[in-house]
Design a protein around this motif. Sequence first.
Motif, mmCIF file in Angstrom:
data_model
loop_
_atom_site.group_PDB
_atom_site.id
_atom_site.type_symbol
_atom_site.label_atom_id
_atom_site.label_comp_id
_atom_site.label_asym_id
_atom_site.label_seq_id
_atom_site.Cartn_x
_atom_site.Cartn_y
_atom_site.Cartn_z
ATOM 1 N N PHE A 188 0.839 -1.199 0.000
ATOM 2 C CA PHE A 188 0.000 0.000 0.000
ATOM 3 C C PHE A 188 0.875 1.250 0.000
ATOM 4 O O PHE A 188 2.015 1.222 0.465
ATOM 5 N N ARG A 189 0.303 2.345 -0.487
ATOM 6 C CA ARG A 189 0.896 3.670 -0.327
ATOM 7 C C ARG A 189 0.056 4.443 0.688
ATOM 8 O O ARG A 189 -1.180 4.430 0.619
ATOM 9 N N PHE A 190 0.730 5.134 1.601
ATOM 10 C CA PHE A 190 -0.005 5.886 2.618
ATOM 11 C C PHE A 190 -0.863 6.973 1.978
ATOM 12 O O PHE A 190 -1.983 7.240 2.427
ATOM 13 N N ALA A 191 -0.359 7.598 0.914
ATOM 14 C CA ALA A 191 -1.123 8.652 0.242
ATOM 15 C C ALA A 191 -2.446 8.113 -0.291
ATOM 16 O O ALA A 191 -3.483 8.786 -0.220
ATOM 17 N N ASP A 192 -2.428 6.877 -0.817
ATOM 18 C CA ASP A 192 -3.663 6.276 -1.329
ATOM 19 C C ASP A 192 -4.651 6.018 -0.199
ATOM 20 O O ASP A 192 -5.861 6.233 -0.347
ATOM 21 N N LEU A 193 -4.146 5.545 0.935
ATOM 22 C CA LEU A 193 -5.014 5.299 2.087
ATOM 23 C C LEU A 193 -5.622 6.605 2.590
ATOM 24 O O LEU A 193 -6.821 6.696 2.856
ATOM 25 N N ARG A 194 -4.786 7.622 2.694
ATOM 26 C CA ARG A 194 -5.227 8.920 3.217
ATOM 27 C C ARG A 194 -6.222 9.597 2.282
ATOM 28 O O ARG A 194 -7.165 10.256 2.729
ATOM 29 N N ASN A 195 -6.032 9.403 0.970
ATOM 30 C CA ASN A 195 -6.889 10.077 -0.014
ATOM 31 C C ASN A 195 -8.123 9.271 -0.394
ATOM 32 O O ASN A 195 -8.885 9.676 -1.272
ATOM 33 N N GLY A 196 -8.316 8.115 0.260
ATOM 34 C CA GLY A 196 -9.533 7.344 0.029
ATOM 35 C C GLY A 196 -9.537 6.526 -1.241
ATOM 36 O O GLY A 196 -10.615 6.251 -1.796
ATOM 37 N N ASP A 197 -8.343 6.129 -1.724
ATOM 38 C CA ASP A 197 -8.291 5.267 -2.906
ATOM 39 C C ASP A 197 -9.162 4.030 -2.677
ATOM 40 O O ASP A 197 -9.060 3.365 -1.644
ATOM 41 N N LYS A 198 -10.023 3.730 -3.635
ATOM 42 C CA LYS A 198 -11.043 2.690 -3.456
ATOM 43 C C LYS A 198 -10.448 1.327 -3.130
ATOM 44 O O LYS A 198 -10.895 0.639 -2.206
ATOM 45 N N SER A 199 -9.427 0.905 -3.878
ATOM 46 C CA SER A 199 -8.853 -0.423 -3.645
ATOM 47 C C SER A 199 -8.099 -0.479 -2.320
ATOM 48 O O SER A 199 -8.092 -1.514 -1.644
ATOM 49 N N SER A 200 -7.479 0.632 -1.927
ATOM 50 C CA SER A 200 -6.713 0.655 -0.678
ATOM 51 C C SER A 200 -7.628 0.651 0.542
ATOM 52 O O SER A 200 -7.432 -0.126 1.486
ATOM 53 N N ILE A 201 -8.630 1.518 0.530
ATOM 54 C CA ILE A 201 -9.560 1.593 1.658
ATOM 55 C C ILE A 201 -10.476 0.375 1.693
ATOM 56 O O ILE A 201 -10.910 -0.072 2.752
ATOM 57 N N GLY A 202 -10.761 -0.194 0.514
ATOM 58 C CA GLY A 202 -11.675 -1.332 0.439
ATOM 59 C C GLY A 202 -11.076 -2.647 0.884
ATOM 60 O O GLY A 202 -11.794 -3.638 1.023
ATOM 61 N N PHE A 203 -9.762 -2.687 1.105
ATOM 62 C CA PHE A 203 -9.116 -3.916 1.572
ATOM 63 C C PHE A 203 -9.470 -4.123 3.038
ATOM 64 O O PHE A 203 -9.103 -3.333 3.903
ATOM 65 N N GLY A 204 -10.207 -5.195 3.335
ATOM 66 C CA GLY A 204 -10.650 -5.452 4.703
ATOM 67 C C GLY A 204 -9.713 -6.384 5.443
ATOM 68 O O GLY A 204 -9.351 -7.451 4.939
ATOM 69 N N LEU A 205 -9.311 -5.994 6.632
ATOM 70 C CA LEU A 205 -8.408 -6.814 7.438
ATOM 71 C C LEU A 205 -9.136 -8.010 8.038
ATOM 72 O O LEU A 205 -10.329 -7.939 8.353
ATOM 73 N N GLN A 206 -8.390 -9.101 8.200
ATOM 74 C CA GLN A 206 -8.918 -10.325 8.784
ATOM 75 C C GLN A 206 -8.123 -10.684 10.033
ATOM 76 O O GLN A 206 -7.022 -10.168 10.258
ATOM 77 N N ALA A 207 -8.681 -11.589 10.828
ATOM 78 C CA ALA A 207 -8.015 -12.025 12.052
ATOM 79 C C ALA A 207 -6.642 -12.606 11.719
ATOM 80 O O ALA A 207 -6.500 -13.410 10.804
ATOM 81 N N GLY A 208 -5.627 -12.174 12.465
ATOM 82 C CA GLY A 208 -4.281 -12.694 12.266
ATOM 83 C C GLY A 208 -3.444 -11.925 11.271
ATOM 84 O O GLY A 208 -2.250 -12.205 11.118
ATOM 85 N N ASP A 209 -4.028 -10.939 10.573
ATOM 86 C CA ASP A 209 -3.251 -10.130 9.633
ATOM 87 C C ASP A 209 -2.163 -9.355 10.379
ATOM 88 O O ASP A 209 -2.336 -8.972 11.545
ATOM 89 N N VAL A 210 -1.053 -9.120 9.693
ATOM 90 C CA VAL A 210 0.030 -8.304 10.243
ATOM 91 C C VAL A 210 0.300 -7.159 9.277
ATOM 92 O O VAL A 210 0.552 -7.381 8.094
ATOM 93 N N VAL A 211 0.227 -5.933 9.779
ATOM 94 C CA VAL A 211 0.543 -4.744 8.993
ATOM 95 C C VAL A 211 1.989 -4.363 9.304
ATOM 96 O O VAL A 211 2.345 -4.168 10.468
ATOM 97 N N VAL A 212 2.814 -4.281 8.259
ATOM 98 C CA VAL A 212 4.238 -3.980 8.422
ATOM 99 C C VAL A 212 4.556 -2.672 7.706
ATOM 100 O O VAL A 212 4.253 -2.520 6.522
ATOM 101 N N VAL A 213 5.170 -1.745 8.419
ATOM 102 C CA VAL A 213 5.603 -0.478 7.828
ATOM 103 C C VAL A 213 7.126 -0.457 7.828
ATOM 104 O O VAL A 213 7.754 -0.571 8.884
ATOM 105 N N GLU A 214 7.713 -0.328 6.650
ATOM 106 C CA GLU A 214 9.177 -0.330 6.557
ATOM 107 C C GLU A 214 9.729 1.086 6.579
ATOM 108 O O GLU A 214 8.985 2.049 6.413
#
Length: 214
Positions: A188-214
Motif C-alpha cells: 500500500f501507499r499511505f497517500a492512497d489510504l489517506r486520499n480514500g483510494d477505493k482499492s486501498s480503503i476497500g481492503f478489509g483486514l482479517q483475524a491474524g493479519d500483520v501490517v508492516v511499515v518499513e
Amino acid sequence: MTRKSEGNMSVHVHKARFGAMLLVVASLGLLGTAGCGATGAFTWVSELPRSASTGDQDFLIRDTDTVNVRVYQQDAISTNQRVRPDGKIVVPMAGEFVARGKKPSELAKEIEAKLKGVLVTPVVTVSVEQSAQITVSVVGQVRNAGAFQMDPGSSVLHALASAGGLSDYASEDKIFVLRRSLPQRVRFRFADLRNGDKSSIGFGLQAGDVVVVE
C-alpha cells in the motif's frame, strides 16, 4: 552540532530502527510457518482480485458472533441468536447446528437440508449481525507497535491509526499486509489510504493479519 552530538543521534536512530525490525522479524517468523511470503515478492493492493481484498464477506463464524437465520416466509422458524461457547446454535424444528468455523452460506445450506423433512422447499439465509472483534498486529515504523482489537473488515488506515500513525522514519510507500492465505505481501501507499483510494480503503483486514511499515 558537534561530532559527539551527531554520533549520539546516529546511535538513537539506529536503535529505533533495530527495535522496530525486531518486532517485524518476530511477526514474520510466526507467519513464515504458515507459508506466507514474508519478504521479497509483493502484490499492489490495486492488483488483487476483489475476492481476496474484501475481508468481511467470506469470514468464518466464531463463538460469540450473533447469527441471524432467516427462513423464507417462516417467521416461527427464523431465529436470531449468539453462537454458544460450544460453537453451536439451535434452529426451531431443525435442531442444533455447529456454526463455529463455517461460512454463513455453508451453514444456510446445512439448515436447508435439515428442514427439507419439514418444509417443501425451504429457503434459508444466514448472516452475522454482530461479529466478535479480531486481532491485527501492526509492526515496524509506527509510533506504538502492537496487537489491536478491531472490527472484521477494518481498513489498513484504521490499523495504522490504532498504532499511533507512522513514525518519522517510515517509508510511506512501503506499507504491507501479511496474510496466511495469500502467497505474497500486499503493498500500500499511505497517500492512497489517506486520499480514500477505493482499492486501498476497500481492503478489509482479517483475524491474524500483520501490517508492516518499513
